[in-house]
Design a protein around this motif. Structure first.
Motif, PDB file in Angstrom:
ATOM      1  N   LYS A  76       0.828  -1.197   0.000  1.00 13.76           N
ATOM      2  CA  LYS A  76       0.000   0.000   0.000  1.00 13.76           C
ATOM      3  C   LYS A  76       0.870   1.258   0.000  1.00 13.76           C
ATOM      4  N   GLN A  91      -7.682   8.006  -2.047  1.00 16.28           N
ATOM      5  CA  GLN A  91      -8.581   6.914  -2.426  1.00 16.28           C
ATOM      6  C   GLN A  91      -7.910   5.963  -3.409  1.00 16.28           C
ATOM      7  N   ASP A  92      -7.012   6.529  -4.230  1.00 21.85           N
ATOM      8  CA  ASP A  92      -6.303   5.726  -5.228  1.00 21.85           C
ATOM      9  C   ASP A  92      -5.033   6.482  -5.646  1.00 21.85           C
ATOM     10  N   GLU A  94      -2.801   5.807  -7.496  1.00 20.46           N
ATOM     11  CA  GLU A  94      -2.420   5.629  -8.909  1.00 20.46           C
ATOM     12  C   GLU A  94      -2.805   6.841  -9.760  1.00 20.46           C
TER      13      GLU A  94
ATOM     14  N   PRO B  31     -10.270   8.125  -9.253  1.00 18.33           N
ATOM     15  CA  PRO B  31      -9.853   6.898  -8.576  1.00 18.33           C
ATOM     16  C   PRO B  31     -10.442   5.648  -9.231  1.00 18.33           C
ATOM     17  N   SER B  32      -9.610   4.635  -9.337  1.00 16.43           N
ATOM     18  CA  SER B  32      -9.977   3.298  -9.829  1.00 16.43           C
ATOM     19  C   SER B  32     -10.278   3.235 -11.322  1.00 16.43           C
ATOM     20  N   ARG B  34      -8.641   2.660 -14.160  1.00 12.28           N
ATOM     21  CA  ARG B  34      -7.363   2.197 -14.699  1.00 12.28           C
ATOM     22  C   ARG B  34      -7.229   2.496 -16.199  1.00 12.28           C
TER      23      ARG B  34
END
Lengths: 156, 84
Positions: A76, A91-92, A94, B31-32, B34
């Motif tokens: 993480k 939250q993400d 990425e 977010p999320s 991809r």
């Protein structure tokens, strides 16, 4: 028309004077001598990211850096940066540190490979001379050791 | 560099810069998502051979809202000016 950050940053900093932006004193241009699908790519992030088992960054003038495994399964990601905008990227991570997307592009053959490690440091630090003379060369040495062709900075 | 703050990018002149018209802290999308993260990263890397000298900024063709709406700017301004 793009959002203008500098006036908002000045308003946020008041009554202190606005932040001084400093460009590097040395030219950073280097010609590209490989095609994109041959490049080994490292991500650089100024979001003060780290893995849970790495020591935390210390707001606000921390000049250390962390090496983050490029393996998306490495654990993480924690965001230590103090910015007010942190709720969504937490939250993400990425969306500011596309480690998984980079690994996917390598599998697809769009890039050569991800660097074994990416590099994280604290953005917004005002110690410009030490950044240029100490932090940046230290990161450059890490990237050279990892045989990196391209360092892709995602500012935070 | 892949950045969202065009006015700052113009001042600091990174050697090669791709601009994404997203809120800061959401450079590669929501977010999320991809797929969008991969699209933006691919577009940024595809610009690499097109840079000819230091200081150039290439705008990528992404917008935060699909209809081009700019309401996110008010939310962002409020966040940036909020008390912590």
């Amino acid at each position: 028309m793009a959002f203008e950050y500098l006036p908002v940053m000045a308003q946020s900093a008041a009554p202190k004077p606005p932040r001084v932006l400093v460009a590097p004193t040395k030219p950073a241009w280097h010609s590209l001598n490989k095609t994109v699908n041959q490049l080994r790519v490292a991500l650089l992030t100024s979001a003060a990211l780290r893995l849970a088992d790495q020591p935390p960054f210390t707001p606000r003038e921390d000049l250390s850096y962390r090496l983050l495994s490029s393996d998306p399964a490495a654990g993480k990601i924690i965001i230590d940066h103090h910015s007010r905008i942190g709720a969504v990227p937490r939250q993400d991570p990425e969306i500011i540190f596309p480690r998984t997307a980079l690994a996917t592009l390598a599998i697809q053959g769009f890039i050569g490979s991800p660097s074994p490690v990416h590099v994280s440091f604290m953005g917004g630090v005002r110690r410009q001379r030490e950044i240029e003379n100490e932090l940046a060369p230290a990161i450059a040495r890490e990237l050279k050791q990892a045989d990196v062709d391209l360092a892709l900075l995602v500012p935070y | 560099m892949v950045g969202t703050a065009l006015d700052i990018m113009r001042r600091v002149r990174p050697p090669r810069a791709a601009f994404v018209d997203h809120p800061v802290g959401r450079t590669f999308g929501r977010p999320s998502d991809r797929r969008r993260q991969e699209e933006i990263l691919t577009a940024a890397l595809a610009e690499l051979p097109k840079f000819t000298e230091a200081g150039q900024i290439h705008a990528l063709q992404f917008q935060w809202e699909s209809d081009g709406g700019r309401l996110w700017e008010e939310e962002l301004r409020a966040t940036l000016l909020s008390d912590r």
